[in-house]
Design a protein around this motif. Structure first.
Motif, short mmCIF file in Angstrom:
data_model
loop_
_atom_site.label_atom_id
_atom_site.label_comp_id
_atom_site.label_asym_id
_atom_site.label_seq_id
_atom_site.Cartn_x
_atom_site.Cartn_y
_atom_site.Cartn_z
N HIS A 89 64.20 47.99 71.29
CA HIS A 89 64.17 48.58 72.63
C HIS A 89 63.74 50.04 72.59
O HIS A 89 63.95 50.73 71.61
N LYS A 90 63.18 50.47 73.71
CA LYS A 90 62.89 51.90 73.85
C LYS A 90 64.03 52.56 74.63
O LYS A 90 64.76 51.90 75.35
N CYS A 91 64.14 53.88 74.48
CA CYS A 91 65.14 54.65 75.23
C CYS A 91 64.42 55.70 76.05
O CYS A 91 63.29 56.05 75.74
N SER A 415 53.27 45.09 73.42
CA SER A 415 53.35 45.16 74.87
C SER A 415 53.69 46.57 75.37
O SER A 415 53.65 46.84 76.56
N ARG A 416 54.01 47.47 74.43
CA ARG A 416 54.28 48.85 74.83
C ARG A 416 53.17 49.78 74.40
O ARG A 416 53.36 50.99 74.30
N VAL A 417 52.00 49.19 74.12
CA VAL A 417 50.85 50.02 73.76
C VAL A 417 50.62 51.03 74.89
O VAL A 417 50.89 50.74 76.06
N CYS A 418 50.14 52.21 74.53
CA CYS A 418 49.98 53.29 75.52
C CYS A 418 49.21 52.82 76.75
O CYS A 418 48.08 52.34 76.65
N ILE A 419 49.80 53.01 77.90
CA ILE A 419 49.17 52.58 79.15
C ILE A 419 48.02 53.53 79.52
O ILE A 419 47.10 53.16 80.25
C1 HEM Z 1 45.78 61.22 72.97
C2 HEM Z 1 46.59 60.91 73.95
C3 HEM Z 1 47.70 59.91 73.85
C4 HEM Z 1 48.30 59.36 72.76
C5 HEM Z 1 48.00 59.62 71.29
C6 HEM Z 1 49.32 58.45 73.24
C7 HEM Z 1 50.11 57.67 72.42
C8 HEM Z 1 51.09 56.80 72.86
C9 HEM Z 1 51.95 56.02 72.01
C10 HEM Z 1 51.91 56.02 70.49
C11 HEM Z 1 52.78 55.31 72.80
C12 HEM Z 1 53.88 54.35 72.36
C13 HEM Z 1 55.14 55.12 72.11
C14 HEM Z 1 56.25 54.22 71.64
O1 HEM Z 1 56.23 53.03 71.92
O2 HEM Z 1 57.18 54.74 71.01
C15 HEM Z 1 52.46 55.64 74.17
C16 HEM Z 1 53.10 55.11 75.27
C17 HEM Z 1 52.85 55.51 76.55
N1 HEM Z 1 51.87 56.37 76.96
FE1 HEM Z 1 50.52 57.34 75.81
N2 HEM Z 1 49.33 58.47 74.60
C18 HEM Z 1 48.35 59.34 75.03
C19 HEM Z 1 48.01 59.62 76.33
C20 HEM Z 1 48.62 59.08 77.42
C21 HEM Z 1 48.23 59.32 78.79
C22 HEM Z 1 47.02 60.17 79.21
C23 HEM Z 1 49.13 58.68 79.59
C24 HEM Z 1 49.21 58.58 81.08
C25 HEM Z 1 48.46 59.18 81.94
C26 HEM Z 1 50.08 58.02 78.72
C27 HEM Z 1 51.16 57.27 79.14
C28 HEM Z 1 51.97 56.52 78.32
C29 HEM Z 1 53.07 55.69 78.80
C30 HEM Z 1 53.54 55.56 80.24
C31 HEM Z 1 53.61 55.05 77.68
C32 HEM Z 1 54.79 54.06 77.68
C33 HEM Z 1 54.25 52.65 77.70
C34 HEM Z 1 55.33 51.57 77.68
O3 HEM Z 1 56.43 51.83 77.17
O4 HEM Z 1 55.06 50.48 78.18
N3 HEM Z 1 49.74 58.28 77.42
N4 HEM Z 1 51.42 56.55 74.18
#
Ligand code: HEM
Length: 492
Positions: A89-91, A415-419
């Protein structure tokens, strides 16, 4: 109770620590320089390690009785953790401070700030993710291109040839403007910056040692200031949501889209609290990550003059000095490889943090319910069997290799890949292309320490001199000290 009850002790190998202060010291060392400590532990104990033998550490889980902290890396571990989302799970992104949410009326905003997608799991996560997805569909994201170009242009105009800038600070300002414009539909920098300052104050202080160490709501204490700022931000964000709900007009921004989002089956829409949670997470997850990726990429380019020269050739030949169109963004293969390689070598988000929702096993080791698991994106992305000479910045390697999502995952997997991955890639490409065609950024000799548990960040920023783009790429190569030298091969 299952036939085999797993003890709450962690049996994963790890260092023996003194019972007196050992656990807290381990946690502080990990928070202070997670890459250094974990690299030492992985070298000594293998690809799955406990922060302390037997457990007893708690880095970020907000739940009571955390049995301990386990770190791991490599494709198999990534697959196990990211594909079993109902176990791992995530927190909330706020970590420990989330525990304070029911303390008083003033701490109530902790219930939603930095909760968003990170604070929901299982069916609830699937439902919320579906509601958010339309705001991140390709067409929708492509519509942000003009705003990204306009804001980048206006920030580039402000740079003076000859001046020395902290490029991290510059990128934070730029990506923050893009984030507020695309999320809320307004470029708040034009409103005297009070809203963006508030965002900075709140989201920048959640994890500050002064707040976590002295969480007393007494005037003068940083925690008290955080609560004040949170109350103000809460009120201002609710006012923005209220205005948007009233007009009912879709202005093309993420908030407009989320207000209209409706679950196809149940007809459920997002409440104001949920909107606040999602916006806060999108803002926090979305702008500092991009700012640091841009900073690290410019840092690496400044130390690899041939790559910088080849990249500029590509940009000039395709773009002829103009900002990239959506179509042109697909015609810049070296730009894509440079960014991929930069995110491999200096992964902007080095860890995927999870908490086990039940007793389970990881790589054959028993893990009790509540164990914190940190999967290292940083170490996975530099496994030598896939990436020869992993400490070298070689964008051309991407012509030959095609690692799976579990082998290369700066945006995580499953399924939690960055949105926001496509949003981020578009933003980073536009900013780099526009900046590099106009300026050459020359690194000054300095100490560069890359640290951070959530975002890998240059601890004291990175100073660069702004030069007109004269192709003198060999200027500014070398002269770097600091822990970044242990992460990437650089010339003396
Ligand atoms: C270089 C830029 C970015 C990187 C390297 C990145 C990387 C990541 C990674 C590794 C996760 C997964 C974290 C985990 O599960 O512990 C994540 C999740 C997420 N990211 Fe990004 N991110 C970036 C930019 C963005 C942007 C621009 C947005 C939104 C505008 C965003 C929104 C989110 C959200 C909402 C999640 C959660 C997804 C979920 O749990 O379903 N990220 N990101």
């Amino acid at each position: 109770m299952s036939a085999k009850t797993i003890e709450r002790k962690i049996t994963v190998p790890g260092p023996r620590v003194s019972p007196l202060f050992g656990h807290i010291t381990q946690v502080l060392n990990f928070v202070g320089d997670s890459i250094k400590l974990s690299s030492q532990l992985f070298d000594k104990y293998g690809s799955v390690v406990s922060l302390a033998l037997g457990g007893g550490t708690n880095v970020y889980s907000p739940y009571p009785n955390c049995p301990g902290t386990v770190l791991g890396y490599g494709a198999d571990i990534v697959r196990e953790v990211t594909s079993q989302h109902d176990i791992y799970h995530k927190c909330p992104l706020s970590g420990h401070i989330y525990r304070k949410r029911n303390d008083s009326a003033r701490t109530q905003p902790f219930r939603h700030f930095l909760v968003g997608l990170f604070g929901v799991n299982g069916a609830e996560h699937r439902q919320h993710r579906q509601l958010l997805m339309p705001a991140f569909h390709r067409q929708r994201i492509e519509a942000y291109r003009d705003e990204m170009v306009e804001i980048t242009q206006s920030e580039l105009e402000k740079l003076q040839v000859g001046e020395v800038v902290d490029i991290l600070e510059f990128m934070r300002r730029l990506t923050m403007r893009i984030a507020t414009k695309t999320l809320f539909g307004r470029d708040f920098s034009k409103d005297g910056d009070s809203f963006t300052n508030l965002l900075k104050e709140v989201f920048g202080n959640f994890a500050s040692p002064a707040v976590l160490g002295l969480p007393y709501d007494i005037p003068g204490f940083p925690y008290h200031n955080l609560l004040n700022n949170m109350a103000e931000l809460d009120a201002r964000m609710r006012a923005i949501i209220g205005q948007k709900r009233e007009t009912g007009i879709d202005n093309g921004d993420v908030l407009s889209m989320l207000i209209q989002a409706r679950d196809a089956e149940s007809g459920i829409t997002l409440t104001d609290d949920e909107l606040l949670g999602h916006l806060g997470v999108l803002y926090a997850a979305g702008h500092d990550t991009s700012a640091n990726t841009l900073t690290w990429t410019l840092f690496l380019l400044s130390q690899h003059p041939q790559v910088a020269a080849d990249l500029l050739d590509e940009l000039d030949s395709v773009l002829h000095g103009e900002a990239p169109t959506i179509e042109q963004l697909q015609q810049l293969p070296l730009l894509e490889r440079v960014i991929k390689e930069s995110m491999r070598v200096l992964s902007p988000l080095p860890w995927n943090g999870r908490v086990t929702s039940q007793d389970t096993t990881l790589s054959g080791y028993d893990l009790p319910k509540g164990t914190e698991v940190f999967v290292s994106i940083y170490h996975t992305n530099r496994v030598p069997e896939i990436y020869s000479e992993p400490k070298r910045f070689i964008p051309q390697r991407w012509e030959q290799i095609q690692p799976s999502i579990y082998e290369y995952n700066p945006f995580s997997a499953g399924s939690r890949v960055c949105i926001g991955a496509s949003f981020a890639m578009m933003e980073i490409k536009i900013i780099l292309a526009m900046l590099l065609m106009r300026y050459r950024l020359e690194l000054l000799p300095q100490k560069v320490d890359a640290k951070g548990l959530i975002v890998l960040c240059a601890e004291n920023g990175i100073s660069m001199r702004v030069c007109k783009q004269d192709r003198e790429f060999y200027r500014g190569v070398g002269g770097i000290s600091g822990n970044v030298r242990a992460m990437v091969d650089l010339v003396e």
